[in-house]
Write a protein that holds these residues in place. Structure first.
Motif, PDB file in Angstrom:
ATOM      1  N   SER A   1       0.799  -1.107   0.002  1.00  0.00           N
ATOM      2  CA  SER A   1       0.102   0.237  -0.009  1.00  0.00           C
ATOM      3  C   SER A   1       0.943   1.241   0.085  1.00  0.00           C
ATOM      4  O   SER A   1       1.880   1.209   0.177  1.00  0.00           O
ATOM      5  N   ASN A   2       0.341   2.514  -0.238  1.00  0.00           N
ATOM      6  CA  ASN A   2       1.053   3.479  -0.344  1.00  0.00           C
ATOM      7  C   ASN A   2       1.328   3.903   1.035  1.00  0.00           C
ATOM      8  O   ASN A   2       2.687   4.288   1.055  1.00  0.00           O
ATOM      9  N   SER A   3       0.944   3.729   1.860  1.00  0.00           N
ATOM     10  CA  SER A   3       1.533   3.976   3.512  1.00  0.00           C
ATOM     11  C   SER A   3       2.702   3.011   3.718  1.00  0.00           C
ATOM     12  O   SER A   3       3.605   3.516   4.321  1.00  0.00           O
ATOM     13  N   THR A   4       2.638   1.811   3.219  1.00  0.00           N
ATOM     14  CA  THR A   4       3.757   0.983   3.392  1.00  0.00           C
ATOM     15  C   THR A   4       4.970   1.217   2.524  1.00  0.00           C
ATOM     16  O   THR A   4       5.891   1.272   3.119  1.00  0.00           O
ATOM     17  N   ARG A   5       4.818   1.698   1.540  1.00  0.00           N
ATOM     18  CA  ARG A   5       5.865   2.209   0.537  1.00  0.00           C
ATOM     19  C   ARG A   5       6.462   3.304   1.213  1.00  0.00           C
ATOM     20  O   ARG A   5       7.826   3.353   1.193  1.00  0.00           O
ATOM     21  N   SER A   6       5.850   4.222   1.800  1.00  0.00           N
ATOM     22  CA  SER A   6       6.358   5.507   2.400  1.00  0.00           C
ATOM     23  C   SER A   6       7.189   5.060   3.615  1.00  0.00           C
ATOM     24  O   SER A   6       8.178   5.529   3.866  1.00  0.00           O
ATOM     25  N   ARG A   7       6.626   4.129   4.448  1.00  0.00           N
ATOM     26  CA  ARG A   7       7.444   3.891   5.506  1.00  0.00           C
ATOM     27  C   ARG A   7       8.817   3.080   5.075  1.00  0.00           C
ATOM     28  O   ARG A   7       9.724   3.208   5.726  1.00  0.00           O
ATOM     29  N   ILE A   8       8.594   2.146   4.068  1.00  0.00           N
ATOM     30  CA  ILE A   8       9.903   1.584   3.778  1.00  0.00           C
ATOM     31  C   ILE A   8      11.014   2.677   3.128  1.00  0.00           C
ATOM     32  O   ILE A   8      12.112   2.562   3.565  1.00  0.00           O
ATOM     33  N   VAL A   9      10.261   3.560   2.188  1.00  0.00           N
ATOM     34  CA  VAL A   9      11.347   4.731   1.725  1.00  0.00           C
ATOM     35  C   VAL A   9      11.822   5.422   3.062  1.00  0.00           C
ATOM     36  O   VAL A   9      13.135   5.779   3.003  1.00  0.00           O
ATOM     37  N   HIS A  10      10.980   5.717   3.943  1.00  0.00           N
ATOM     38  CA  HIS A  10      11.445   6.536   5.040  1.00  0.00           C
ATOM     39  C   HIS A  10      12.731   5.645   5.810  1.00  0.00           C
ATOM     40  O   HIS A  10      13.668   6.486   6.577  1.00  0.00           O
ATOM     41  N   HIS A  11      12.491   4.252   5.813  1.00  0.00           N
ATOM     42  CA  HIS A  11      13.295   3.447   6.643  1.00  0.00           C
ATOM     43  C   HIS A  11      14.589   3.613   5.921  1.00  0.00           C
ATOM     44  O   HIS A  11      15.826   3.738   6.408  1.00  0.00           O
ATOM     45  N   VAL A  12      14.738   3.619   4.552  1.00  0.00           N
ATOM     46  CA  VAL A  12      16.155   3.661   3.980  1.00  0.00           C
ATOM     47  C   VAL A  12      16.676   5.163   4.095  1.00  0.00           C
ATOM     48  O   VAL A  12      17.870   5.375   4.364  1.00  0.00           O
ATOM     49  N   LEU A  13      15.673   6.151   4.124  1.00  0.00           N
ATOM     50  CA  LEU A  13      16.544   7.570   4.102  1.00  0.00           C
ATOM     51  C   LEU A  13      16.779   7.813   5.559  1.00  0.00           C
ATOM     52  O   LEU A  13      17.933   8.539   5.628  1.00  0.00           O
ATOM     53  N   GLN A  14      16.519   7.163   6.636  1.00  0.00           N
ATOM     54  CA  GLN A  14      17.007   7.237   7.696  1.00  0.00           C
ATOM     55  C   GLN A  14      18.255   6.494   8.075  1.00  0.00           C
ATOM     56  O   GLN A  14      19.002   6.851   9.206  1.00  0.00           O
ATOM     57  N   ARG A  15      18.794   5.385   7.134  1.00  0.00           N
ATOM     58  CA  ARG A  15      19.860   4.908   7.525  1.00  0.00           C
ATOM     59  C   ARG A  15      20.895   4.815   6.199  1.00  0.00           C
ATOM     60  O   ARG A  15      21.704   4.057   6.129  1.00  0.00           O
ATOM     61  N   THR A  16      20.851   6.010   5.607  1.00  0.00           N
ATOM     62  CA  THR A  16      21.736   6.238   4.431  1.00  0.00           C
ATOM     63  C   THR A  16      22.813   7.152   4.835  1.00  0.00           C
ATOM     64  O   THR A  16      22.190   8.258   5.139  1.00  0.00           O
ATOM     65  N   LYS A  17      23.976   7.018   4.504  1.00  0.00           N
ATOM     66  CA  LYS A  17      25.068   7.937   4.840  1.00  0.00           C
ATOM     67  C   LYS A  17      25.157   9.052   3.851  1.00  0.00           C
ATOM     68  O   LYS A  17      24.834   8.663   2.682  1.00  0.00           O
ATOM     69  N   TYR A  18      25.764  10.072   4.275  1.00  0.00           N
ATOM     70  CA  TYR A  18      26.003  11.280   3.348  1.00  0.00           C
ATOM     71  C   TYR A  18      27.295  11.673   3.430  1.00  0.00           C
ATOM     72  O   TYR A  18      27.925  12.527   2.481  1.00  0.00           O
ATOM     73  N   GLU A  19      28.019  11.238   4.295  1.00  0.00           N
ATOM     74  CA  GLU A  19      29.609  11.503   4.827  1.00  0.00           C
ATOM     75  C   GLU A  19      30.043  10.447   5.539  1.00  0.00           C
ATOM     76  O   GLU A  19      29.556   9.473   5.966  1.00  0.00           O
ATOM     77  N   ASP A  20      31.496  10.327   5.567  1.00  0.00           N
ATOM     78  CA  ASP A  20      32.097   9.019   6.057  1.00  0.00           C
ATOM     79  C   ASP A  20      32.085   9.534   7.569  1.00  0.00           C
ATOM     80  O   ASP A  20      32.365  10.836   7.960  1.00  0.00           O
TER      81      ASP A  20
END
Length: 973
Positions: A284-303
């Motif tokens: 569902s749309n809400s589940t897709r948003s939760r998954i993407v937010h999970h990825v956004l929270q754990r992706t690095k932008y610097e070392d």
């Protein structure tokens, strides 16, 4: 089912299967129930015109997304390459980011070629003419990839390198990105995020997201057939009765058909077990948003250990905002009854957020589907609380009406109004003069409205009501968690906060649940941070008490000024003037300190470094409640239990700083001061909260739309708002507050405290709360649907720490109401006089008014004004106390009646508390937290779920054997 393979038979024996699945289903019929959100998404029962926007039908063999994926994993920060030559015409090139990501950003980051209005309009027209789905703002430009999340940044931001690295890592995680310029501001760029199927499956497995497994099957035996006929007859009888106007008919919500599916944690190794009819609508749309937010929270932008997560990028202004998009507009030119709903947001607005639906039940399933379980539980609790306020408000109104009808016939009020010759002592020693008791006739009558024979009954009723409310809410919550498939969702499935992971990444400990290493906070570090936090809490509470002390000093000064005022109207009503001005000053101090408390609570909570988001929210909620509860009720506690208790007597008054005489109670009691305090604060606070919840966002959005219409300054003049894509519309809305639902729960819990803690002094409090909550539900609904960006759909099984706080308030309410009746009101003194000193002393029980004849004269003591050298024509004056007269052998000492009243008060407190606590405990014992029928269904379905999993695995193994033509053994993952 016949099993030919020996491996299959041994597998079945290992799992303990001695009967087939069909035989198991015949044992007992089950009541249908709504379970799975993904299962609802599979039903394809969208509103009219909704399928075009919410789902894209796939062919039986979906085309691989290799081409799009290869384009999305480029390491540069430029836009995705166009899919076709036609797309190349509309390709927008952000020249400021054509340079490689390795170059550091200049602080004077210039905009070389701002986009002109003509180009933007041409682009919009071409999109609308080419692909309506893409122009709606819900898909990528190819009209196929759904937008799951929106990131917003400014092109003038110097954080280019961080943003490029972050987006590069997002592509490496499997997400697809596409950039789009804003049509209203040249400096704003949108990054549209799409999660492909493989990425969704990967993270759904990591996050233990439950997905639909199989349709439920039910066997109907003769019992269920008989009950079915009985229910059919009952439905026929109900059809003849008038329809409940509060219910939403099924035709109004065509998108909420009841479907039944078993669910299980998603696994790619067992993907064949799950019901996947359409990949686009499986998640569902809400589940897709939760998954993407999970990825956004754990992706690095610097070392570095602290260089990860979208929250930190929002904090350092790399991105301006990050939010899931709304599903379209909430209004339509066509009526919903004839043309149907365009999307779920439109459906929510028409059937929930409109003011015309104020008397209807809430569509909780649709709220949960659009906003997530956490917000759905909040509105379910708010609706339950509002419904339970109806009986409390009715009883409170009856108690108030009883006081209103008996106001003129009350013996105490009569004696005060007829006491034309009773001279009361002056309220101050310098400029005040003696006054007659009859001057406070109106004050005495108003006091009787709230201090009458129904006060004790109403206090007991509200204490029991609070217990019944909480116990039945537990049952309602259990039903919702079952219907929403939250039974097996436990706290250990929560992800760690990125800040916690980054802070304590060097110290790891094996999780006893998952048996995997995870960051660990040492006990010494946790204790030291907790001690600092507790010290901050006590400091802020001491600040509240200081503010209350300042209000007390103001009341003492105002009392002297109003008692010696030149205007006779103010001079006669000095009690109302003193209480009214004191309450208004106190209200302004309360609202001012609330702003400070919020910032302090946020700082202290971040200092503790909670492990999960729920722990952070619980800690922050507890601090906010403690601060605001003390801030809101400290002055109320002073009036209830301290006002007039230490004033002294004429000739020997206690003074503050040897300057201001302490405030006294009115001869008819201090309860009216407490009632005025509660009524004013409750009324004005509800008005202020409603303005801040709806009026303030409306003003902000109006100002944003006004800036959009201005020419120049980087903005584009967009005459028709409907031409804007959805991401532009959402960007111009206000974000949900940073604390989530804390403010919403806090407002209602504080109101619950006002409704129960001092309800004996203000029986109209439940009525005010009921009226406010009817408005509050629609205000919050309108705000969530129309004024706020779509919040991240989050999961929850209950209302968190607020349930424990509500139970604590219920316990405190019994104690405070016992003390209010015994100490603040005149119920106990009147009771003692009626049966010990009044005319009914030795005659048994008679009418209350007859037994209270002479009560007022008995409650007033005599003072010789010559002792204070008052220049008055009267020698003696009266004051409220139980003291011996000046001509007694022990002048001004407490009389025997004083000690009788004190003993009766203490006895009443003990009896009242034990009686009410006993009733509360008995009721809590009688009402189980989970209905028995629901408990049986849960256990039965859990058993059937295991059997079906075994059956499905055996069926899959048999198919693989037939397909390969050889023995096939697959170990259970």
């Amino acid at each position: 089912m016949v099993h030919h393979s020996g491996s299959i038979q041994s597998f079945k024996q290992q799992k303990g299967m001695h009967t087939s699945f069909s035989e198991i289903l015949k044992e007992k019929s089950l009541k249908p129930s709504r379970r799975s959100l993904p299962c609802l998404a599979q039903s394809q029962t969208h509103p009219i015109n909704l399928n075009h926007f919410l789902s894209v039908p796939l062919s039986p063999e979906p085309k691989p997304e290799a081409e799009g994926l290869s384009q999305s994993i480029s390491t540069s920060c430029s836009l995705l390459p166009p899919q076709t030559a036609e797309d190349a015409k509309d390709q927008y090139v952000e020249e400021s980011e054509v340079t490689p990501c390795e170059t550091k950003a200049d602080e004077s980051f210039p905009l070389k070629k701002p986009v002109t209005r003509a180009k933007l309009e041409a682009r919009t027209d071409s999109l609308q003419g080419k692909n309506p789905a893409a122009s709606s703002g819900l898909f990528f430009r190819n009209g196929k990839k759904r937008i799951d999340y929106i990131l917003v940044y400014k092109k003038s931001s110097p954080q280019v390198e961080k943003r490029c690295t972050f987006e590069k890592n997002l592509r490496a995680e499997g997400l697809m990105l596409e950039k789009e310029p804003s049509l209203t501001n040249n400096d704003i760029m949108f990054v549209k995020v799409h999660a492909p199927w493989d990425t969704l499956c990967k993270y759904a497995e990591q996050m233990n997201i439950r997905m639909p497994f199989r349709k439920k099957c039910y066997f109907t035996d003769w019992k269920s057939k008989t009950l079915g006929r009985f229910h059919l007859r009952c439905r026929q009888l109900k059809s003849w009765l008038p329809r409940n106007p509060m219910k939403l008919d099924k035709e109004a919500l065509p998108d909420l058909e009841e479907t039944d599916c078993y669910t299980a944690p998603f696994s790619r190794a067992r993907m064949h077990h799950f019901t996947i009819n359409n990949r686009e609508s499986f998640f569902s749309n809400s589940t897709r948003s939760r998954i993407v937010h999970h990825v956004l929270q754990r992706t690095k932008y610097e070392d570095g250990k602290l260089k990860m997560g979208i929250n930190r990028l929002l904090g350092n202004n790399t991105y301006e905002a990050a939010f899931p998009p709304h599903e379209g507009g909430y209004k339509s030119r066509h009526p919903i009854k004839t043309h149907g709903a365009q999307n779920h947001r439109h459906l929510l607005y028409e059937r929930w957020a409109r003011w015309g639906m104020w008397y209807k039940y809430q569509p909780l399933d649709l709220i949960r589907r659009y906003f997530g379980e956490k917000i759905g539980l909040y509105f379910a609790w708010l609706g339950w609380y509002t419904g339970m306020l109806i009986p409390a408000a009715l009883v409170g109104v009856f108690v108030f009406l009883y006081g209103l009808f008996t106001m003129d016939s009350s013996q105490v009020s009569k004696e005060i109004c007829e006491a034309n010759t009773t001279i009361m002592c002056p309220m101050c020693e310098d400029t005040c003069e003696p006054w007659t008791l009859s001057d406070s006739c109106v004050y005495a009558k108003v006091t009787h409205l709230f201090d009458n024979g129904g006060t004790v009954f109403f206090a007991i009723f509200m204490a029991i009501w609070a217990t019944v409310f909480l116990e039945f809410w537990k049952r309602r919550r259990a039903e919702l968690t079952y219907d929403w498939d939250l039974i097996d969702w436990e706290e250990e499935e929560e992800e760690l906060r990125p800040q916690f992971e980054a802070k304590y990444s060097r110290v790891e400990r094996v999780n006893p649940i998952s048996c995997k290493p995870e960051p660990f906070q040492p006990f010494s570090d946790k204790l030291s941070r907790l001690m600092v936090s507790v010290s901050g809490i006590f400091f802020m509470i001491s600040l509240v008490l200081t503010a209350v002390f300042a209000v007390v000093v103001f009341r003492l000064i105002a009392m002297e000024k109003f008692a010696s005022f030149n205007w006779d109207f103010v001079k006669k009503n000095w009690q109302f003037a003193t209480s009214g001005t004191g309450v208004c000053i106190n209200f302004m101090i309360i609202m001012s300190l609330n702003v400070v408390y919020e910032k302090v609570a946020y700082l202290l909570t971040n200092l503790e470094h909670p492990r999960t988001e729920s722990e952070w929210e619980n800690s922050f909620s507890l601090k906010m409640f403690l601060f605001q509860f003390v801030n809101l009720n400290s002055s109320t506690f002073y009036i209830a239990f301290f006002l007039g208790r230490f004033a002294g007597r004429p000739g020997k008054y206690n003074k503050l700083f040897n300057r201001w005489r302490l405030e006294e109670c009115h001869p008819s009691g201090c309860l009216i001061d407490l009632c005025l305090q509660m009524g004013v604060i409750m009324f004005f606070k509800q008005i202020w909260n409603n303005f801040m919840e709806l009026g303030y966002p409306l003003l902000q959005n109006w100002w944003s739309r006004r800036k959009m219409k201005r020419l120049g300054g980087g903005g584009q003049n967009v005459e028709n708002k409907a031409q804007l894509p959805q991401w532009d519309k959402d960007w111009n809305l206000q974000p949900m507050n940073a604390h989530g639902l804390v403010d919403e729960y806090l407002e209602m819990v504080l109101q619950f405290g006002f409704t129960t803690i001092f309800v004996a002094a203000f029986p109209l409090a439940p009525l005010l709360a009921l009226l406010n909550n009817i408005i509050e539900i629609r205000l919050d609904a309108y705000k969530f649907v129309t004024q706020w960006r779509r919040p991240l759909p989050a999961r929850a099984t209950d209302i968190g720490i607020w349930h424990g706080i509500l139970e604590g308030i219920g316990v405190l309410a019994v104690i405070t109401n016992a003390f209010v009746i015994a100490i603040t009101s005149d119920y106990i003194p009147r009771f003692v006089y009626a049966f010990k000193y009044g005319p009914c002393m030795d005659k048994g029980h008679h009418h209350e008014d007859e037994c209270l004849r002479g009560y007022m004269n008995s409650s007033l003591s005599v003072f010789d004004m010559k002792e204070m050298k008052y220049s008055s024509q009267f020698r003696y004056c009266r004051y409220r106390d139980y003291r011996a007269p000046p001509w007694s052998s022990v002048p001004y000492e407490f009389t025997l009646q004083f000690w009788h009243v004190l003993a009766a008060r203490l006895a009443f407190i003990i009896v009242f508390e034990h009686l009410v606590y006993g009733i509360k405990s008995f009721i809590a014992y009688l009402i189980p937290d989970i209905p028995k029928g629901l408990c049986d269904r849960m256990r039965r379905e859990k058993y059937l779920m295991q059997e079906m999993m075994y059956e499905a695995e055996l069926e899959h193994l048999q198919k693989e054997r037939k397909k390969n033509g050889r023995r096939y053994h697959h170990e259970w993952p």
